[in-house]
Design a protein around this motif. Structure first.
Motif, short mmCIF file in Angstrom:
data_model
loop_
_atom_site.label_atom_id
_atom_site.label_comp_id
_atom_site.label_asym_id
_atom_site.label_seq_id
_atom_site.Cartn_x
_atom_site.Cartn_y
_atom_site.Cartn_z
N THR A 1 19.80 24.82 -5.00
CA THR A 1 18.99 25.89 -5.58
C THR A 1 19.72 27.24 -5.62
OG1 THR A 1 16.95 24.79 -4.88
CG2 THR A 1 16.79 27.11 -5.46
N PRO A 2 20.42 27.67 -4.56
CA PRO A 2 21.17 28.93 -4.68
C PRO A 2 22.19 28.90 -5.81
CG PRO A 2 20.97 28.31 -2.38
CD PRO A 2 20.49 27.13 -3.18
N GLY A 3 22.78 27.72 -6.07
CA GLY A 3 23.78 27.62 -7.12
C GLY A 3 23.21 27.75 -8.52
N GLU B 1 20.23 31.71 -13.83
CA GLU B 1 19.55 32.87 -13.29
C GLU B 1 18.32 32.46 -12.46
OE1 GLU B 1 20.23 32.70 -16.82
OE2 GLU B 1 22.20 33.41 -16.29
N PHE B 2 17.22 33.20 -12.60
CA PHE B 2 16.00 32.89 -11.85
C PHE B 2 15.02 32.06 -12.68
CE2 PHE B 2 15.15 35.60 -7.90
CZ PHE B 2 16.50 35.65 -7.56
N GLY C 1 22.33 40.06 -15.57
CA GLY C 1 21.27 39.12 -15.94
C GLY C 1 20.95 38.07 -14.89
N ARG C 2 21.36 38.30 -13.63
CA ARG C 2 21.13 37.27 -12.61
C ARG C 2 19.66 37.16 -12.22
NH1 ARG C 2 24.55 33.99 -13.64
NH2 ARG C 2 24.70 35.32 -15.47
N VAL D 1 19.15 34.07 -2.21
CA VAL D 1 20.42 33.72 -1.56
C VAL D 1 21.49 33.51 -2.62
CG1 VAL D 1 21.62 31.98 -0.18
CG2 VAL D 1 19.33 32.70 0.47
N GLY D 2 21.14 32.82 -3.70
CA GLY D 2 22.10 32.58 -4.77
C GLY D 2 22.57 33.86 -5.43
#
Length: 522
Positions: free
Chosen positions: A62-64, A70-71, A216-217, A289-290
């Motif tokens: 999931t963090p990756g 993105e989200f 854009g993360r 976290v990602g």
């Protein structure tokens, strides 16, 4: 491995079976073993449900996702909330009203033993493939972490060890042990993720959120991608996530068994709906976290982000590499224990669900025997042991982490979830539908989804349909996975509904199914 981290992992591995045995050692009946005498607090069941649906790969990968999508995964999680609300008010009341211990008992009462057996066998096969391969897949990052610390072992060693430790408390304590150990295991990997956030916060520059946002993360929605082929196009992600959640949490014994252990329908609804919000927050935590890792590894220009973008490193590798290379002593051990916890929690839940379904849906329905409670308890434990052995053998057959069957096995629910959920809706909505109609519709849905998943491809730009007997290409891609359950439900409802038109009157079982049933079935 640092001695401190090693001690943390060993203490965890030893403590979980001991705690599970202590919690559930006083099993009095089969009802206690399968549904905990319907006495479990709803908040504990909520966390157990979340731990059950969270695998090692979820924790690791999931963090990756932030490095690629993105989200946007939170769109799917929002669909989960909608789907579980529907399941809580449409499906769950039928299970409690019927006093069932298995979700498929509803199908047995509505249509007959034939469809109940079909659904149960489908569940058994699906769960064997999905959980067996997920058990092996869970051993992959564990082996990589151990190798980094100089502890070299085979995949099957990890598989057998985790299965044996999980079996101890699942065998002795039944659903009570599974739920309470799940609560501890959920707390463990969430605490590890929070620890990673705190650690990263001390290493990141001021204004790191602005840095991530500028690239854009933190993008939460996608209204521009093709809804047919893109897994994170908003409509597809929300609708698909809702139907997937209705199936996984309303028609799959893996989750339904936990909900039926609560004290009342109201508590079961609280647990089910509450789990959707906990999952949403949990995914948000891992995505944070990602995002922090994205900034920590240099963002757009960093070596890790560049390697992921170039396809030289999987997004699944980002968090595991961070754990073994960057986390301080103690916190690394906690997160490794959390990864072990997610694997053991999913396995324990599968063992209990398979044992329950084997006894309630298959043994009792097809032997027509009235068995005394002590024997049912013994049979339940026997099948828990049998399924543990089957899982260990099945998962140990794989010897490398790149076998393509892993991804197919982990996605096997796409073939069957639509048929399962569609059968429930068919029974509730189409009053004329008989058992033969439902069984034929069920089979058509499974076959239709297999054809769709394996052979139907879509043009990425025009969504033109192509029949392709081979791997997808850059221009021709499969249907977005989150649509699978929805399409399967549609096939089941259309076929079953058309077949039901043959009948003049409603099926008598349709009226009986909502009537309260006085006695527990096990």
């Amino acid at each position: 491995m640092n001695p401190v981290d090693l001690v943390i992992v060993i203490v965890y591995l030893a403590a979980m079976p001991i705690i599970g045995v202590l919690v559930g050692r006083r099993q009095k009946s089969a009802n206690d073993y399968f549904v905990g005498e319907r006495s479990m607090p709803w908040w504990a069941v909520t966390l157990s449900v979340v731990a059950t649906e969270t695998s090692t790969l979820t924790v690791i990968s999931t963090p990756g996702l932030v490095f690629g999508s993105e989200f946007l995964f939170l769109e799917v999680a929002f669909g989960y909330i909608l789907g579980r609300i529907v399941a809580a008010f449409v499906l769950l009341p039928r299970y409690f009203r019927g006093n069932y211990v298995s979700a498929y008992e509803f199908l047995g009462r509505r249509f007959g033993r034939g469809l109940q057996g079909t659904a149960s066998v489908t569940f058994v096969v699906t769960r064997l493939l999905a959980e067996g391969l997920r058990l092996f897949a869970g051993a992959i990052p564990i082996k990589a972490i151990l190798d980094h610390y100089g502890i070299h072992t085979s995949y099957w060693h990890i598989v057998v060890l985790l299965t044996a430790l999980t079996l101890i408390y699942a065998f002795v304590g039944g659903i009570k042990s599974v739920i309470w150990v799940d609560v501890i295991q959920w707390s463990l990997y969430v605490l590890g993720a929070l620890g990673a956030v705190v650690f990263l916060a001390t290493k990141l520059p001021d204004g790191w959120t602005s840095i991530a946002a500028s690239q854009g993360r933190f993008q939460l929605t996608d209204f521009t991608s093709n809804i047919v082929t893109s897994p994170y196009a908003f409509i597809g992600a929300v609708v698909g996530g809702a139907f997937l959640s209705m199936a996984s949490h309303g028609a799959d014994q893996l989750i339904v068994g936990r909900l039926l252990s609560t004290k009342s329908l109201r508590d079961g609804q609280r647990a089910l709906i509450g789990s959707s919000f906990v999952v949403f927050v949990q995914f948000a935590l891992f995505l944070v976290v990602g995002a922090m890792l994205w900034v920590y590894t240099g963002g757009k220009t960093g070596a890790t982000a560049t390697a992921v973008a170039a396809g030289k490193m999987s997004g699944d590798d980002v968090f595991s590499n961070f754990i073994v290379n960057d986390l301080p002593v103690g916190l690394a051990g906690l997160l490794i224990a959390g990864i072990l916890a997610s694997t053991m929690g999913a396995l324990a839940s599968a063992l209990n669900a398979l044992s329950t379904s084997t006894i309630a849906d298959l043994y009792q329905r097809f032997t027509h025997r009235s068995v005394e409670d002590s024997k049912l308890l013994r049979y339940g434990r026997m099948w828990t042991l049998i399924w543990a052995v089957v899982f260990a053998i099945f998962a140990s057959l794989f010897t490398n982490s790149k076998d393509p069957v892993i991804q197919q096995g982990l996605g096997i629910v796409g073939y069957t979830y639509g048929a399962l959920l569609g059968s429930f809706f068919l029974g509730l909505i189409v009053k004329k539908a008989r058992q033969a109609d439902a069984v034929i519709a069920f089979a058509c849905s499974v076959v239709g989804m297999a054809f769709l998943i394996l052979f139907v491809k879509f043009d990425k730009t025009t969504t033109a349909v192509h029949i392709q007997f081979g791997a997808a290409t850059k221009t021709l891609v499969p249907l977005a996975t989150y649509w699978y359950t929805f399409v399967g439900v549609v096939i089941t409802m259309v076929v079953g509904g058309l077949l039901a038109l043959r009948h003049r009157d409603a099926d008598p079982h349709a009226a009986e199914v909502d009537a309260p049933k006085a006695e527990v079935t096990v």
